[in-house]
Design a protein around this motif. Sequence first.
Motif, PDB file in Angstrom:
ATOM      1  N   VAL C  54       0.828  -1.208   0.000  1.00 34.46           N
ATOM      2  CA  VAL C  54       0.000   0.000   0.000  1.00 34.46           C
ATOM      3  C   VAL C  54       0.863   1.259   0.000  1.00 34.46           C
ATOM      4  O   VAL C  54       0.521   2.274  -0.601  1.00 34.46           O
ATOM      5  CB  VAL C  54      -0.943  -0.028   1.220  1.00 34.46           C
ATOM      6  N   VAL C  56       3.440   1.871  -1.610  1.00 37.07           N
ATOM      7  CA  VAL C  56       3.968   2.215  -2.934  1.00 37.07           C
ATOM      8  C   VAL C  56       3.193   3.388  -3.542  1.00 37.07           C
ATOM      9  O   VAL C  56       3.703   4.105  -4.411  1.00 37.07           O
ATOM     10  CB  VAL C  56       3.930   0.984  -3.866  1.00 37.07           C
ATOM     11  N   PRO C  59       5.294   7.160  -3.357  1.00 37.15           N
ATOM     12  CA  PRO C  59       6.132   7.719  -4.405  1.00 37.15           C
ATOM     13  C   PRO C  59       5.342   8.021  -5.677  1.00 37.15           C
ATOM     14  O   PRO C  59       5.634   9.005  -6.372  1.00 37.15           O
ATOM     15  CB  PRO C  59       7.178   6.629  -4.660  1.00 37.15           C
ATOM     16  N   LEU C  60       4.329   7.192  -5.945  1.00 40.11           N
ATOM     17  CA  LEU C  60       3.601   7.367  -7.206  1.00 40.11           C
ATOM     18  C   LEU C  60       2.737   8.622  -7.191  1.00 40.11           C
ATOM     19  O   LEU C  60       2.656   9.336  -8.201  1.00 40.11           O
ATOM     20  CB  LEU C  60       2.760   6.124  -7.490  1.00 40.11           C
ATOM     21  N   LEU C  63       5.063  11.549  -7.512  1.00 39.71           N
ATOM     22  CA  LEU C  63       5.469  11.653  -8.917  1.00 39.71           C
ATOM     23  C   LEU C  63       4.369  12.305  -9.748  1.00 39.71           C
ATOM     24  O   LEU C  63       4.625  13.196 -10.562  1.00 39.71           O
ATOM     25  CB  LEU C  63       5.787  10.244  -9.448  1.00 39.71           C
ATOM     26  N   PHE C 234      -9.295  -0.753 -10.498  1.00 45.51           N
ATOM     27  CA  PHE C 234      -8.036  -0.920  -9.761  1.00 45.51           C
ATOM     28  C   PHE C 234      -8.219  -0.535  -8.297  1.00 45.51           C
ATOM     29  O   PHE C 234      -9.205   0.099  -7.929  1.00 45.51           O
ATOM     30  CB  PHE C 234      -6.903  -0.101 -10.395  1.00 45.51           C
ATOM     31  N   THR C 235      -7.250  -0.936  -7.471  1.00 42.88           N
ATOM     32  CA  THR C 235      -7.307  -0.613  -6.049  1.00 42.88           C
ATOM     33  C   THR C 235      -6.741   0.792  -5.848  1.00 42.88           C
ATOM     34  O   THR C 235      -6.083   1.327  -6.742  1.00 42.88           O
ATOM     35  CB  THR C 235      -6.463  -1.599  -5.230  1.00 42.88           C
ATOM     36  N   PRO C 236      -6.991   1.413  -4.677  1.00 41.77           N
ATOM     37  CA  PRO C 236      -6.449   2.754  -4.436  1.00 41.77           C
ATOM     38  C   PRO C 236      -4.931   2.823  -4.624  1.00 41.77           C
ATOM     39  O   PRO C 236      -4.406   3.820  -5.117  1.00 41.77           O
ATOM     40  CB  PRO C 236      -6.827   3.022  -2.977  1.00 41.77           C
ATOM     41  N   THR C 237      -4.232   1.756  -4.253  1.00 42.77           N
ATOM     42  CA  THR C 237      -2.785   1.745  -4.437  1.00 42.77           C
ATOM     43  C   THR C 237      -2.430   1.746  -5.921  1.00 42.77           C
ATOM     44  O   THR C 237      -1.594   2.525  -6.378  1.00 42.77           O
ATOM     45  CB  THR C 237      -2.186   0.481  -3.795  1.00 42.77           C
ATOM     46  N   GLU C 238      -3.091   0.871  -6.659  1.00 43.05           N
ATOM     47  CA  GLU C 238      -2.813   0.803  -8.100  1.00 43.05           C
ATOM     48  C   GLU C 238      -3.195   2.102  -8.787  1.00 43.05           C
ATOM     49  O   GLU C 238      -2.584   2.494  -9.790  1.00 43.05           O
ATOM     50  CB  GLU C 238      -3.582  -0.377  -8.708  1.00 43.05           C
ATOM     51  N   ALA C 241      -0.421   4.468  -9.642  1.00 45.35           N
ATOM     52  CA  ALA C 241       0.337   4.228 -10.870  1.00 45.35           C
ATOM     53  C   ALA C 241      -0.448   4.706 -12.081  1.00 45.35           C
ATOM     54  O   ALA C 241       0.106   5.319 -13.002  1.00 45.35           O
ATOM     55  CB  ALA C 241       0.664   2.741 -11.014  1.00 45.35           C
ATOM     56  N   VAL C 242      -1.755   4.443 -12.067  1.00 47.60           N
ATOM     57  CA  VAL C 242      -2.595   4.880 -13.178  1.00 47.60           C
ATOM     58  C   VAL C 242      -2.560   6.409 -13.279  1.00 47.60           C
ATOM     59  O   VAL C 242      -2.463   6.968 -14.377  1.00 47.60           O
ATOM     60  CB  VAL C 242      -4.047   4.383 -12.997  1.00 47.60           C
ATOM     61  N   ALA C 244      -0.172   8.458 -12.376  1.00 56.18           N
ATOM     62  CA  ALA C 244       1.107   8.913 -12.917  1.00 56.18           C
ATOM     63  C   ALA C 244       1.154   8.716 -14.429  1.00 56.18           C
ATOM     64  O   ALA C 244       1.558   9.620 -15.176  1.00 56.18           O
ATOM     65  CB  ALA C 244       2.256   8.156 -12.241  1.00 56.18           C
ATOM     66  N   VAL C 245       0.704   7.544 -14.876  1.00 60.84           N
ATOM     67  CA  VAL C 245       0.730   7.272 -16.317  1.00 60.84           C
ATOM     68  C   VAL C 245      -0.239   8.205 -17.046  1.00 60.84           C
ATOM     69  O   VAL C 245       0.085   8.755 -18.110  1.00 60.84           O
ATOM     70  CB  VAL C 245       0.399   5.787 -16.588  1.00 60.84           C
TER      71      VAL C 245
END
Lengths: 308, 157, 427
Positions: C54, C56, C59-60, C63, C234-238, C241-242, C244-245
């Motif tokens: 979680v 992770v 940083p994302l 970013l 996706f989950t809140p953690t994922e 990443a989404v 950022a992308v």
Amino acid sequence: ETTLKLATDSGAKGSPSGDALDRWAALIEEGTNGEVQVDVFYQNELGSQAEVFDLLIAGDVDMMINWPITAYDERLGVLFTPYMVTSWEEALEAYKPGGWVNEMLVGIYADLGLKFFGPWPEGFNGIASKGKYAMTVEEAADLKIRVPAMFPMAESVQALGYQTATIDWSEVFTAIQTGVVDGDGANIIYWDYEYFRDTLDYYNQTKQQFVTGIMTMNAGSWEGLSPEQQEVVANAAVTVMEEAFRDARARDEGYIELAKKAGMTYLEPSDEELRGMAESVRAQVWPLMEERIGSEIMDTIRANASKL
Amino acid sequence: MGGIIARVLDTLAVISTVAVTGLMMFLVIARYVLGLSVVGLLELIMLAAVALYMTGALIASRKREHLTVDWLAGIIEAPGKKATHDALIAALTLVVTGFFVVWAYWMFSWGLERPQVTPAYRIPLIIPQLAIGMAALGCFCYALRDLIDAVKRMRAR
Amino acid sequence: MLGLFALLLLMLLMAIGLPVAWSFAGVLAYLTIVYDVNLNTLMLQGFRSLNSVVLVALPLFILTGYLMQSGGIARRIVDFVGRIATGRGGMGTAMVLASSIFGAISGTATAAIASIGSIMTDPLVQRGYPRGRIAALLGISSLLGILIPPSITMILFAVVTRQSVAACFAATIGPAALLIVGLILYNRFLVGRAFEERDIDVGEREGFGRVTVKALPALSLPLIILGGIYGGVFTPTEAAAVAAVAALIVGGLIYREYTWRTLGRSVVQAAETTGSIILILLFSFMISRIMAFERVPQDLTEAIQTIASSPISALLIVNLVLIIAGALMDDISVTVVVAPLFLPVMVANGVDPVHFAAIVACSVVIGANSPPVAPTLFLSCKICRAPILAAVAPALGLIFFVALPVMLVTTFWPALSLAIPRAFGLM
Ligand code: NA
Ligand code: NA
């Protein structure tokens, strides 16, 4: 006066395993006339499953009822062997002192520097799901099921035909609720009822694993006790274990009823269906386990496992 | 030398960031679009994440950009006093990062005595822990750099 | 007693200017000695805490914030809200709204301050806003980013207290709405009283339609992120990443604002910010473990239960402690060290942990802006080029008249925070 730290990685105060901790602690304090005091730490109070196990191995925590992780020794994965036993009667025979699984575990725990007292059985696990369920491999392909990142948990659920996803425990509820996954796939009904009953609709008793906690103690802490104290601690463990064997099945059945009352549908595969699942999962997963934990242990399992 | 280290750290930061983001994105796409389950992907993500954390910590030390409550530094204006204050802070940092190094050392010695691996790919835990060890050592070296620098300024006066 | 001394030591070390991370490490060193802690597992426990999936998201989301800044996303948002927020106090309103939209994409305050502050300071100064007031408003508005999901503070709180991240996210939406309204109204009230707002000739401007069209890709980002989380993609953690992308795609392919150089700099800056926060977390996790071992939370609960005569007074005591801690410590320390200590007290007084998450988030808004330790306010001053002293009084005004009332309402009106997570079935 000695103070022992007793912890668990699963079970808050007042939960069945939390109560078992209290019982074990009380028996020890009583049996030693207060010479040995026990500090109890419930789930999460000292950190995650891996963290508390570190503490036990290092002797910071003296005793635990823990649900093993395989980080230190892959052989602990034998506890997750799918379809090793298939009924309560067989499970009790295999896990009780003198039973074949019990004998196997004593040695493995000793290698880790841990004294193995015995199991703290919970029951058979199953696949809990939301919205839809599967009774066949074909139907299962439609469901995405969360599994813990522990070999061979995912492999067992995959062998039943499901898609799997590894999601951190803290996000499982949300993931089921929002539909990231369709269900939870390795727990006894107690956990799915306690944590997810508002969102889950079905519990399919697929019985791939017999889930049990382990009552254990750091070997150094054990040796630090006088022989009389050791006897009290070990006897107390046997008492708690025997009570668990007596109560676990009734408790599991109680939670099945509670889950039904909460609106979940409890599904029980027929003996024939269960035999089909067990044969196919054994054929797929056991060879994988052989590669990981060696043929010696798997030969023991093959020789003793339930006849299908 | 400092320039090379800076470039290496920046490159490591970019690589680990790309790895964390890319793998996490792949996890979502694999599950949602392709219906694939890649057991153990999270292990790789964590490996990259710890590398990213520790590289970031080193970069912050190198640039002296660690979050600081700087009202005292703001009050002190005379260069001489400033150098003395800097030296004090650097010396304290040196002591504390010294502890950090010792703690990391104990983690390693324990890790060698009781080796652990991750569940899916059986990656030795000592590998991500190495990142923490490197960060501890690096931050210690940067504290030493800051101390020497501050003492030089004190003596130049 | 030892705990109190540890807290004093922490404040002393921070006050003399030792970086926050090293101040924590210093206190940890002290605790390992007085409690004779087993060094075999000390750092291992810290490592285990960092090695969390979680986390992770941290940083994302950082970013994402930097990518929004360098990719021109922040500027499109500011252009857009600048055109819809008109009338009395319009530019101040625009700053609050821009921070809200920025906050619905990113999970941190830092990047919002840097980007929104550097874009909006000059226009606000031209309109007659004093720099100190701009910095104070920016400081508080930027923290809307931690009340509006996604939010790093809520992720950290959820990680430490093991609550559902999505439920904690949803719990702060109500308080956020209240804070937005409060900030806008208070700013409007100040116009003509605390300072005069000037009309300025902005010359030739792009049409509203064009500005809106240009802002659409940026405005669609929150929908993608929150829609993806609550829609089961996706989950809140994922989602981090989404995000950022998605920011990379919008800034790179639609606005075409990145060069390899700015992109690289954003990534390195994000890593540096992450690293600075992660060390604080690492050492505070290790301190928390020692305190858990010594049963500090249990003792604290007992102590407060003894002093407090009723649940209301217990709640008030905890609120007060959070505010004092917020004044003296940085926001991350309050979230991961102080707040979890009081969770048992709150639960004992009938407060749901998710409700407490919202209370903690409100306290962070106050704490990060209340001197002497006010990292957010200080950063705002730096970006707005305002003297810190000029920003303190306006910041205290915003805290006293807006943020504090929001915190009290959140504390004593559970439905404000719990209605949304319940409606989504998250608890
Ligand atoms: Na946010
Ligand atoms: Na503060």
